[in-house]
Design an enzyme around this catalytic site. Structure first.
Site, PDB file in Angstrom:
ATOM      1  N   LYS A 142       0.841  -1.217   0.000  1.00  0.00           N
ATOM      2  CA  LYS A 142       0.000   0.000   0.000  1.00  0.00           C
ATOM      3  C   LYS A 142       0.869   1.257   0.000  1.00  0.00           C
ATOM      4  O   LYS A 142       0.661   2.175  -0.777  1.00  0.00           O
ATOM      5  CB  LYS A 142      -0.920   0.027   1.230  1.00  0.00           C
ATOM      6  CG  LYS A 142      -1.833  -1.172   1.357  1.00  0.00           C
ATOM      7  CD  LYS A 142      -2.717  -1.089   2.584  1.00  0.00           C
ATOM      8  CE  LYS A 142      -2.002  -1.164   3.912  1.00  0.00           C
ATOM      9  NZ  LYS A 142      -1.294  -2.440   4.184  1.00  0.00           N
ATOM     10  N   ARG A 170      -9.479   1.496   8.637  1.00  0.00           N
ATOM     11  CA  ARG A 170      -9.015   0.150   8.931  1.00  0.00           C
ATOM     12  C   ARG A 170     -10.096  -0.681   9.605  1.00  0.00           C
ATOM     13  O   ARG A 170      -9.852  -1.813   9.999  1.00  0.00           O
ATOM     14  CB  ARG A 170      -7.827   0.235   9.855  1.00  0.00           C
ATOM     15  CG  ARG A 170      -6.628  -0.462   9.292  1.00  0.00           C
ATOM     16  CD  ARG A 170      -5.495  -0.160  10.230  1.00  0.00           C
ATOM     17  NE  ARG A 170      -4.430  -1.049  10.013  1.00  0.00           N
ATOM     18  CZ  ARG A 170      -3.301  -0.701   9.394  1.00  0.00           C
ATOM     19  NH1 ARG A 170      -3.143   0.494   8.923  1.00  0.00           N
ATOM     20  NH2 ARG A 170      -2.353  -1.578   9.267  1.00  0.00           N
ATOM     21  N   ARG A 209      11.735  -5.975   5.172  1.00  0.00           N
ATOM     22  CA  ARG A 209      11.604  -4.517   4.961  1.00  0.00           C
ATOM     23  C   ARG A 209      12.589  -3.740   5.832  1.00  0.00           C
ATOM     24  O   ARG A 209      12.789  -4.037   6.999  1.00  0.00           O
ATOM     25  CB  ARG A 209      10.182  -4.067   5.297  1.00  0.00           C
ATOM     26  CG  ARG A 209      10.045  -2.541   5.297  1.00  0.00           C
ATOM     27  CD  ARG A 209       8.619  -2.072   5.281  1.00  0.00           C
ATOM     28  NE  ARG A 209       7.850  -2.564   6.391  1.00  0.00           N
ATOM     29  CZ  ARG A 209       6.531  -2.421   6.498  1.00  0.00           C
ATOM     30  NH1 ARG A 209       5.864  -1.798   5.548  1.00  0.00           N
ATOM     31  NH2 ARG A 209       5.890  -2.898   7.537  1.00  0.00           N
ATOM     32  N   ARG A 266      11.524  -2.037  11.160  1.00  0.00           N
ATOM     33  CA  ARG A 266      10.417  -1.544  11.977  1.00  0.00           C
ATOM     34  C   ARG A 266      10.183  -2.473  13.164  1.00  0.00           C
ATOM     35  O   ARG A 266      10.301  -3.694  13.022  1.00  0.00           O
ATOM     36  CB  ARG A 266       9.145  -1.475  11.127  1.00  0.00           C
ATOM     37  CG  ARG A 266       8.754  -0.063  10.761  1.00  0.00           C
ATOM     38  CD  ARG A 266       7.651   0.005   9.759  1.00  0.00           C
ATOM     39  NE  ARG A 266       6.404  -0.653  10.150  1.00  0.00           N
ATOM     40  CZ  ARG A 266       5.288  -0.576   9.459  1.00  0.00           C
ATOM     41  NH1 ARG A 266       5.251   0.147   8.346  1.00  0.00           N
ATOM     42  NH2 ARG A 266       4.195  -1.199   9.845  1.00  0.00           N
ATOM     43  N   ARG A 269      -0.757  -9.017  13.166  1.00  0.00           N
ATOM     44  CA  ARG A 269      -1.281  -7.960  12.274  1.00  0.00           C
ATOM     45  C   ARG A 269      -2.193  -8.577  11.206  1.00  0.00           C
ATOM     46  O   ARG A 269      -3.204  -7.992  10.830  1.00  0.00           O
ATOM     47  CB  ARG A 269      -0.127  -7.196  11.631  1.00  0.00           C
ATOM     48  CG  ARG A 269       0.520  -6.215  12.603  1.00  0.00           C
ATOM     49  CD  ARG A 269       1.927  -5.836  12.203  1.00  0.00           C
ATOM     50  NE  ARG A 269       2.012  -5.125  10.945  1.00  0.00           N
ATOM     51  CZ  ARG A 269       3.149  -4.955  10.267  1.00  0.00           C
ATOM     52  NH1 ARG A 269       4.283  -5.429  10.732  1.00  0.00           N
ATOM     53  NH2 ARG A 269       3.141  -4.292   9.139  1.00  0.00           N
TER      54      ARG A 269
HETATM   55  P1  AP5 Z   1       4.931  -1.584   1.920  1.00  0.00           P
HETATM   56  O1  AP5 Z   1       4.632  -0.771   0.728  1.00  0.00           O
HETATM   57  O2  AP5 Z   1       5.613  -0.910   3.072  1.00  0.00           O
HETATM   58  O3  AP5 Z   1       3.601  -2.369   2.394  1.00  0.00           O
HETATM   59  P2  AP5 Z   1       2.312  -1.857   3.163  1.00  0.00           P
HETATM   60  O4  AP5 Z   1       1.129  -2.525   2.561  1.00  0.00           O
HETATM   61  O5  AP5 Z   1       2.298  -0.357   3.222  1.00  0.00           O
HETATM   62  O6  AP5 Z   1       2.595  -2.536   4.574  1.00  0.00           O
HETATM   63  P3  AP5 Z   1       2.575  -1.988   6.039  1.00  0.00           P
HETATM   64  O7  AP5 Z   1       3.254  -3.048   6.868  1.00  0.00           O
HETATM   65  O8  AP5 Z   1       3.149  -0.606   6.142  1.00  0.00           O
HETATM   66  O9  AP5 Z   1       1.084  -1.964   6.333  1.00  0.00           O
HETATM   67  P4  AP5 Z   1       0.446  -2.072   7.656  1.00  0.00           P
HETATM   68  O10 AP5 Z   1      -0.934  -1.736   7.257  1.00  0.00           O
HETATM   69  O11 AP5 Z   1       0.632  -3.311   8.420  1.00  0.00           O
HETATM   70  O12 AP5 Z   1       1.255  -0.999   8.559  1.00  0.00           O
HETATM   71  P5  AP5 Z   1       0.966   0.507   8.917  1.00  0.00           P
HETATM   72  O13 AP5 Z   1       2.248   1.217   8.952  1.00  0.00           O
HETATM   73  O14 AP5 Z   1      -0.149   1.060   8.110  1.00  0.00           O
HETATM   74  O15 AP5 Z   1       5.812  -2.844   1.459  1.00  0.00           O
HETATM   75  C1  AP5 Z   1       6.293  -3.782   2.390  1.00  0.00           C
HETATM   76  C2  AP5 Z   1       7.669  -4.303   1.945  1.00  0.00           C
HETATM   77  O16 AP5 Z   1       7.538  -4.990   0.714  1.00  0.00           O
HETATM   78  C3  AP5 Z   1       8.722  -3.208   1.682  1.00  0.00           C
HETATM   79  O17 AP5 Z   1       9.983  -3.686   2.052  1.00  0.00           O
HETATM   80  C4  AP5 Z   1       8.654  -2.979   0.175  1.00  0.00           C
HETATM   81  O18 AP5 Z   1       9.885  -2.507  -0.339  1.00  0.00           O
HETATM   82  C5  AP5 Z   1       8.319  -4.376  -0.316  1.00  0.00           C
HETATM   83  N1  AP5 Z   1       7.460  -4.375  -1.511  1.00  0.00           N
HETATM   84  C6  AP5 Z   1       6.353  -3.625  -1.735  1.00  0.00           C
HETATM   85  N2  AP5 Z   1       5.806  -3.922  -2.919  1.00  0.00           N
HETATM   86  C7  AP5 Z   1       6.579  -4.923  -3.440  1.00  0.00           C
HETATM   87  C8  AP5 Z   1       6.521  -5.687  -4.647  1.00  0.00           C
HETATM   88  N3  AP5 Z   1       5.554  -5.495  -5.557  1.00  0.00           N
HETATM   89  N4  AP5 Z   1       7.470  -6.630  -4.864  1.00  0.00           N
HETATM   90  C9  AP5 Z   1       8.462  -6.854  -3.940  1.00  0.00           C
HETATM   91  N5  AP5 Z   1       8.570  -6.150  -2.787  1.00  0.00           N
HETATM   92  C10 AP5 Z   1       7.636  -5.210  -2.540  1.00  0.00           C
HETATM   93  O19 AP5 Z   1       0.383   0.349  10.418  1.00  0.00           O
HETATM   94  C11 AP5 Z   1       1.236  -0.048  11.481  1.00  0.00           C
HETATM   95  C12 AP5 Z   1       0.441  -0.088  12.767  1.00  0.00           C
HETATM   96  O20 AP5 Z   1      -0.125   1.209  13.069  1.00  0.00           O
HETATM   97  C13 AP5 Z   1      -0.781  -1.027  12.775  1.00  0.00           C
HETATM   98  O21 AP5 Z   1      -0.410  -2.349  13.080  1.00  0.00           O
HETATM   99  C14 AP5 Z   1      -1.647  -0.375  13.866  1.00  0.00           C
HETATM  100  O22 AP5 Z   1      -1.152  -0.690  15.135  1.00  0.00           O
HETATM  101  C15 AP5 Z   1      -1.429   1.093  13.625  1.00  0.00           C
HETATM  102  N6  AP5 Z   1      -2.413   1.688  12.706  1.00  0.00           N
HETATM  103  C16 AP5 Z   1      -2.162   2.154  11.445  1.00  0.00           C
HETATM  104  N7  AP5 Z   1      -3.289   2.652  10.896  1.00  0.00           N
HETATM  105  C17 AP5 Z   1      -4.283   2.490  11.826  1.00  0.00           C
HETATM  106  C18 AP5 Z   1      -5.665   2.783  11.829  1.00  0.00           C
HETATM  107  N8  AP5 Z   1      -6.288   3.348  10.771  1.00  0.00           N
HETATM  108  N9  AP5 Z   1      -6.373   2.451  12.927  1.00  0.00           N
HETATM  109  C19 AP5 Z   1      -5.787   1.898  14.006  1.00  0.00           C
HETATM  110  N10 AP5 Z   1      -4.461   1.583  14.059  1.00  0.00           N
HETATM  111  C20 AP5 Z   1      -3.718   1.879  12.975  1.00  0.00           C
END
Ligand code: AP5
Length: 208
Positions: A13, A86, A125, A156, A167
């Site tokens: 994402k 979410r 990552r 991270r 997660r």
């Molecule tokens: P990346 O693009 O970083 O993936 P992502 O989908 O953004 O994954 P996240 O882990 O950031 O999502 P998440 O929803 O768990 O975490 P968030 O920070 O939002 O890609 C991942 C890896 O793959 C990278 O190394 C990248 O280089 C690689 N990659 C990407 N595309 C690729 C491809 N096509 N091929 C190969 N490699 C690839 O949330 C973290 C925490 O915050 C949550 O657990 C929760 O506690 C809290 N939180 C966040 N939002 C909320 C909310 N709305 N409500 C409540 N709590 C929340």
């Protein structure tokens, strides 16, 4: 344009929202990055959020809503939201917020990936500790130094296998129901998030 990116942790994402933001010249808002900012600043919100994030749980809606609404307020020309909403409660709150302003979402992009891909991507990552730019161990810059700002890359805190599994559970319980929610509104477009970042991006551009 007002776009929401959906998908499990590690679906790409953030990676795709960043590319799309540059292509469309629309700001990218990452809920996770905004939360990590308040955690680093050790504000009272940040201290509360940290305990949930370390376990891979969702932080309470009241915290994330406050942070997101404050940011959206300042954006006049749309946004690409990644990591928000979410759960159904957050999605309804976003709908109400936009309706009050006579606005609405244009599109919800749902990235589909399998569990093995998620584990491989997230355990590998690395992120810049200063600017947050995302890398993967299979493609790291020399000396683990960020190409954009020259700072160190780190893993991270929530990218260990145990927290990733939690997660994923949280995703299926709380976030997956949003697929049906947005499908019913006629806003959802699902595409495969497998393949290289450029391949996924081309799929997104084709559907836009
Ligand atoms: P990346 O693009 O970083 O993936 P992502 O989908 O953004 O994954 P996240 O882990 O950031 O999502 P998440 O929803 O768990 O975490 P968030 O920070 O939002 O890609 C991942 C890896 O793959 C990278 O190394 C990248 O280089 C690689 N990659 C990407 N595309 C690729 C491809 N096509 N091929 C190969 N490699 C690839 O949330 C973290 C925490 O915050 C949550 O657990 C929760 O506690 C809290 N939180 C966040 N939002 C909320 C909310 N709305 N409500 C409540 N709590 C929340």
């Amino acid at each position: 344009m007002k776009i929401v990116m959906l998908g499990p942790p590690g679906a790409g994402k953030g990676t795709q929202a960043e590319k799309l933001s540059r292509k469309l010249n629309v700001p990218h808002l990452s809920a996770g990055d905004l939360l990590r900012e308040v955690v680093v600043k050790e504000t009272s919100l940040g201290k509360e959020a940290r305990s949930y994030m370390e376990k891979g749980e969702l932080v309470p809606d009241s915290i994330i809503m406050q942070i997101i609404e404050e940011k959206i307020e300042s954006l006049k020309d749309g946004f690409i939201l990644d990591g928000f909403p979410r759960n159904i409660n957050q999605a309804k709150a976003l709908d109400r917020y936009l309706e009050d302003r006579g606005e609405k979402l244009d599109l919800v992009i749902n990235l589909e990936v399998d569990k093995d891909t998620v584990i491989k991507r997230l355990t590998g990552r690395l992120v810049c500790q200063e600017c947050g730019k995302v890398y993967h161990v299979e493609n790291i810059p020399p000396r683990m130094i960020c190409q954009d700002c020259g700072n160190r890359l780190v893993q991270r805190a929530d990218d260990n296998e145990e927290t990733i599994n939690n997660r994923l559970k949280v995703y299926f319980k709380h976030t997956h129901p949003l697929i049906e929610y947005y499908q019913k509104k006629g806003l959802l477009r699902s595409i495969s998030g497998e393949g290289t970042p450029q391949e996924v991006f081309e799929r997104i551009i084709n559907l836009i």
